[in-house]
Design an enzyme around this catalytic site. Sequence first.
Site, PDB file in Angstrom:
ATOM      1  N   ASN A  73      -1.044  -8.309   1.676  1.00 38.00           N
ATOM      2  CA  ASN A  73      -1.846  -8.730   2.821  1.00 38.00           C
ATOM      3  C   ASN A  73      -0.964  -9.116   4.004  1.00 38.00           C
ATOM      4  O   ASN A  73      -1.347  -8.955   5.167  1.00 38.00           O
ATOM      5  CB  ASN A  73      -2.718  -9.925   2.432  1.00 38.00           C
ATOM      6  CG  ASN A  73      -3.724  -9.578   1.356  1.00 38.00           C
ATOM      7  OD1 ASN A  73      -4.002  -8.413   1.101  1.00 38.00           O
ATOM      8  ND2 ASN A  73      -4.271 -10.595   0.721  1.00 38.00           N
ATOM      9  N   ASN A 173      -2.273  -1.814   3.631  1.00 38.00           N
ATOM     10  CA  ASN A 173      -2.536  -2.547   2.398  1.00 38.00           C
ATOM     11  C   ASN A 173      -3.995  -2.981   2.342  1.00 38.00           C
ATOM     12  O   ASN A 173      -4.488  -3.624   3.280  1.00 38.00           O
ATOM     13  CB  ASN A 173      -1.649  -3.791   2.323  1.00 38.00           C
ATOM     14  CG  ASN A 173      -1.949  -4.638   1.092  1.00 38.00           C
ATOM     15  OD1 ASN A 173      -1.519  -4.320  -0.005  1.00 38.00           O
ATOM     16  ND2 ASN A 173      -2.701  -5.714   1.271  1.00 38.00           N
ATOM     17  N   GLU A 174      -4.697  -2.578   1.294  1.00 38.23           N
ATOM     18  CA  GLU A 174      -6.075  -3.041   1.027  1.00 38.23           C
ATOM     19  C   GLU A 174      -6.924  -3.003   2.297  1.00 38.23           C
ATOM     20  O   GLU A 174      -7.564  -3.987   2.660  1.00 38.23           O
ATOM     21  CB  GLU A 174      -6.055  -4.450   0.425  1.00 38.23           C
ATOM     22  CG  GLU A 174      -5.354  -4.494  -0.921  1.00 38.23           C
ATOM     23  CD  GLU A 174      -5.411  -5.863  -1.589  1.00 38.23           C
ATOM     24  OE1 GLU A 174      -5.928  -6.818  -0.967  1.00 38.23           O
ATOM     25  OE2 GLU A 174      -4.935  -5.990  -2.738  1.00 38.23           O
ATOM     26  N   TYR A 247      -7.057  -6.696 -10.179  1.00 42.58           N
ATOM     27  CA  TYR A 247      -6.672  -7.858 -10.976  1.00 42.58           C
ATOM     28  C   TYR A 247      -7.834  -8.175 -11.912  1.00 42.58           C
ATOM     29  O   TYR A 247      -8.917  -8.564 -11.458  1.00 42.58           O
ATOM     30  CB  TYR A 247      -6.362  -9.058 -10.080  1.00 42.58           C
ATOM     31  CG  TYR A 247      -5.168  -8.822  -9.179  1.00 42.58           C
ATOM     32  CD1 TYR A 247      -3.880  -8.974  -9.645  1.00 42.58           C
ATOM     33  CD2 TYR A 247      -5.351  -8.428  -7.849  1.00 42.58           C
ATOM     34  CE1 TYR A 247      -2.781  -8.750  -8.827  1.00 42.58           C
ATOM     35  CE2 TYR A 247      -4.261  -8.200  -7.019  1.00 42.58           C
ATOM     36  CZ  TYR A 247      -2.976  -8.367  -7.524  1.00 42.58           C
ATOM     37  OH  TYR A 247      -1.898  -8.138  -6.706  1.00 42.58           O
ATOM     38  N   GLU A 295      -0.723  -2.566  -7.335  1.00 46.07           N
ATOM     39  CA  GLU A 295      -0.911  -3.999  -7.564  1.00 46.07           C
ATOM     40  C   GLU A 295      -1.829  -4.133  -8.773  1.00 46.07           C
ATOM     41  O   GLU A 295      -2.939  -3.609  -8.758  1.00 46.07           O
ATOM     42  CB  GLU A 295      -1.543  -4.706  -6.369  1.00 46.07           C
ATOM     43  CG  GLU A 295      -0.593  -5.065  -5.253  1.00 46.07           C
ATOM     44  CD  GLU A 295      -1.242  -5.979  -4.219  1.00 46.07           C
ATOM     45  OE1 GLU A 295      -1.965  -6.924  -4.625  1.00 46.07           O
ATOM     46  OE2 GLU A 295      -1.016  -5.752  -3.024  1.00 46.07           O
TER      47      GLU A 295
END
Length: 533
Positions: A73, A173-174, A247, A295
Amino acid sequence: MAKKAKVSVNPNFRIGNISKRIYGAFMEPIGSIVYGNMYNPKHPTADEQGFRKDWIEALKKTDVPAVRLPGGNFVSGWDWKDSIGPKENRKEHLDLAWHQYYPNDVGHDEYLQWAEKVGLEPMYTINLGTGGINDAIYNVEYTNHEGGTYWSELRKKNGHEKPYGVKVWYLGNEMDGPWQVASWEKDPRGYGILANETSKAMKWVDGSIETAVCVSSSPDLSHFPDWDLQVLKECYNSVDYISMHHYQSAEIGNYAQFMAASRYYEDYIRTEIGLCDYVQALMHSPKVMKLSLDEYGVMPLPKKELHFGRERYVEPGTHYAFDPERKYVRHDPDNMPSRSFPPMDPMLMALGNAGVIMEMLRHADRVKIGCMTSGLGVAAGCDHDHVFTIPAYYPYADLMKYGHGISLQTAVDCEKYDLESFALDDTHKYHEQNQVDFIDSAAAYDTETGELTVFVINRDWEDSADFTLDITGLTGMRFEGHTEMFTENRTPDEEADKNLAPTEAKDTVCNEMTVKAELKPLSWNVFRFVKEV
């Protein structure tokens, strides 16, 4: 009473070549991982750049091949250009992602030079939040171009004569996450177009690089997988990987949830493969998209209050908070927090991520990169005064050392259990998993050396398994041994960690390429075979 279990392996049932990058790690400047573990100019072992040599030396002794950096992030609001050149001229900024001051003492060059010192391949994430195409072009030019231009000559002026040669670049990212600075959550097609144009431009600077585009940053989000589809339709032919994050959580103390974690990764990987293949057909493209699970982690969470009626709704307070009382923090690398212990059985923490890597092995034909979020800390634990080994290191080390060559299918015959659906909070909600095998397995066959390794987890937290391993399809092999790791001490503390390491299983026997062994409850097992001379 021990449960019966059998795994069969045949050399003709091949999945695909194993990429060493699946054993990579992920680094982001959160807490003390960068300003503490990596960089502490006051530390007794600090080198001329302020890097801790004790941690560097510990990591060099491992087989970790690659690291994705500098985030996370963090990168969506970071301007890499503010982090190069003399430190006294660098700009300090607020990091909106983690509510910290970022002094840029560790900048673009330091990240890449630290990776050089450790011997890791750096895989770089660019800013496609507040950054843009020119930022990406200049970054690749500064990083990889030989010389003769403003940015490449500036790299030389800043002390690095040769190009860094970074090969893998992540396009943000994301970018779907509502927590992301300059998120593209509401406009997947716009992000897909930006990723397409950015990837093209970066490859025009350096045609040897590969790029990875963000798909949904979690399969738990309500727009998964449609967001992914809209992105891929705009950039499929210009990128090389999809960047996947997940996750998986389990309630503290719940063994059934924790040990089924890799099943949710299996669902995620299969969905993304199917989606990529669908877009490939739409595009009439010969390209087969590769997957980067860059990730991942399996972690315990406390159960919180549920708010019914908010199904899969991302609460603002869950991922970002507008708190007038919250203060920005400044991390002092010389004042790191003490070592802490996860609130769960140490074997669970060791087996959770190992199970995810085994899932990647079972999809080795498509999954080519994996970055464990805690991977560097697992490879070499670190606090202010010491580097140390934690139990999770041993399965990770075994997989890195022996998990190469060709991934083979493993046929499992064992007892199973059913996991009910569960919810830990408003966003961590998981469907049921039926018929979860108590035995988890993967196999790696190195045709050059003739070595075969079979990795086996006994997921059963109560009973041993009366285990048979059948490799009669492999001729000219010799059984090398069986190592096992388990503990009866399920208290997470330093004493448990010290006494938890693999040992040779004494009662395992092999007769005509059929192995008989007892698999202890909640155990990690490695069976090795070598070619007869």
